[in-house]
Scaffold this motif. Structure first.
Motif, mmCIF file in Angstrom:
data_model
loop_
_atom_site.group_PDB
_atom_site.id
_atom_site.type_symbol
_atom_site.label_atom_id
_atom_site.label_comp_id
_atom_site.label_asym_id
_atom_site.label_seq_id
_atom_site.Cartn_x
_atom_site.Cartn_y
_atom_site.Cartn_z
ATOM 1 N N LEU A 1 -9.606 -2.991 2.458
ATOM 2 C CA LEU A 1 -8.709 -2.180 3.276
ATOM 3 C C LEU A 1 -8.265 -2.954 4.519
ATOM 4 O O LEU A 1 -7.118 -2.849 4.945
ATOM 5 N N PHE B 1 1.256 5.943 -4.874
ATOM 6 C CA PHE B 1 0.320 6.077 -3.766
ATOM 7 C C PHE B 1 0.346 7.465 -3.136
ATOM 8 O O PHE B 1 -0.503 7.776 -2.300
ATOM 9 N N THR C 1 0.502 -4.932 -3.042
ATOM 10 C CA THR C 1 -0.824 -4.571 -2.536
ATOM 11 C C THR C 1 -1.941 -5.362 -3.204
ATOM 12 O O THR C 1 -2.750 -6.016 -2.544
ATOM 13 N N ILE D 1 -5.510 -5.329 3.504
ATOM 14 C CA ILE D 1 -4.261 -4.594 3.302
ATOM 15 C C ILE D 1 -3.648 -4.188 4.635
ATOM 16 O O ILE D 1 -2.447 -4.354 4.874
ATOM 17 N N CYS D 2 -4.476 -3.644 5.538
ATOM 18 C CA CYS D 2 -3.959 -3.143 6.814
ATOM 19 C C CYS D 2 -3.456 -4.275 7.706
ATOM 20 O O CYS D 2 -2.494 -4.097 8.458
ATOM 21 N N GLU E 1 -2.868 8.887 -4.658
ATOM 22 C CA GLU E 1 -3.670 7.680 -4.873
ATOM 23 C C GLU E 1 -4.947 7.955 -5.652
ATOM 24 O O GLU E 1 -5.402 7.124 -6.448
ATOM 25 N N TYR F 1 0.828 -1.216 0.000
ATOM 26 C CA TYR F 1 0.000 0.000 0.000
ATOM 27 C C TYR F 1 0.858 1.261 0.000
ATOM 28 O O TYR F 1 0.552 2.257 0.625
#
Length: 286
Positions: free
Chosen positions: A242, A266, A211, A245-246, A269, A184
């Motif tokens: 999300l 990014f 990502t 990803i987190c 973005e 990300y």
């Protein structure tokens, strides 16, 4: 909150503001280890940038001081200012002009939805949720067992790299002394785990952004370096992807510490296209 704001400013490619915010926070929290590390990294990056700028201007200044005084030129004829600029309307910028235009984040020419601040708040909130979930897992099952680390680390291990282009990141593959991976847009130095990113099962990750591959659950080369704006998704899909990803970002934070840089796509973005939902295998209730 101050630490999160400083990190967010660094993600946006605004290191000077991030450093100022970090230093203000340190006045109130002088014993904060994360704040001290962040400020040290930002200060080091600022000094490196200033030294690079000075190195570029020094030869020019020396050359200009050695130039002989030119002889007086005859008065130039009056120029015709009625120029038809339309004949250049279809010409593209030169490579130099294009490069110059990338020197810093440009002002957006479209409305950003959600705004930069809203995006940062959403991401930071999700990261906090994932950190708490990870801490709960560790409380039940204990901390991860001791990991294999490199016998010899590169001299610039974990030093800040600033904002990198995908082409610059691509040099730091599994065969490079310093291995870097982006998730990300946050770039991590993974040189300490050659058993994974050097000669191990994730060796193809080095030098790439992973990502979209993480979202797909298919971490193969063809899914690396694919850049999309997940905020162009509907609320349900945004929250789901999300979180995926987190969770991965938190695992990188826990294993490798602070990110050492930011990947250029990014930084802005909102300019990226929407993700292709058709590629994702989703379980559908019958």
């Amino acid at each position: 909150a101050a630490l999160a704001k400083a990190r967010a400013l660094r993600r946006l490619g605004r290191p000077a503001e991030a450093l100022a915010e970090g230093r203000r926070a340190l006045e109130a929290l002088p014993n904060s280890g994360p704040l001290k590390r962040l400020c040290a990294e930002l200060a080091e990056a600022e000094q490196a940038q200033a030294a690079a700028a000075e190195a570029k201007t020094a030869p020019l200044a020396a050359a200009s001081s050695q130039k002989p005084t030119p002889a007086a030129k005859p008065q130039a004829k009056k120029r015709n200012m009625d120029i038809d600029y339309a004949k250049w309307a279809n010409l593209e910028d030169s490579d130099d002009d294009k490069t110059a235009g990338k020197a810093g984040p440009a002002e957006p020419d479209v409305e950003i939805k959600p705004s930069e601040r809203e995006r940062l708040n959403i991401v930071d909130n999700m990261l906090q949720v994932c950190r708490e979930a990870s801490a709960e897992v560790h409380s039940y099952f204990g901390e991860p067992s001791e990991r294999v680390t490199a016998a010899r680390l590169p001299p610039n291990h974990k030093s800040p790299v600033g904002i990198m282009t995908p082409e610059q990141l691509a040099k730091h593959t599994c065969s490079h002394e310093r291995m870097l991976v982006s998730i990300y847009g946050d770039i991590y130095d993974v040189s300490g785990r050659p058993d994974l990113y050097g000669y191990g099962p994730r060796s193809t990750h080095s030098g790439h952004d992973i990502t979209w591959a993480t979202v797909l659950g298919k971490e193969t080369v063809e899914n690396f370096d694919r850049f999309y704006d997940i905020f162009k998704l509907d609320e349900e899909h945004l929250g789901r992807y999300l979180r995926i990803i987190c969770q991965r970002m938190v695992s990188f934070d826990e294993e490798f510490g602070e990110a050492v840089g930011r990947l250029q796509p990014f930084v802005e973005e909102w300019r990226l296209p929407a993700p292709p939902l058709g590629e994702i295998d989703e379980c559908k209730q019958q």
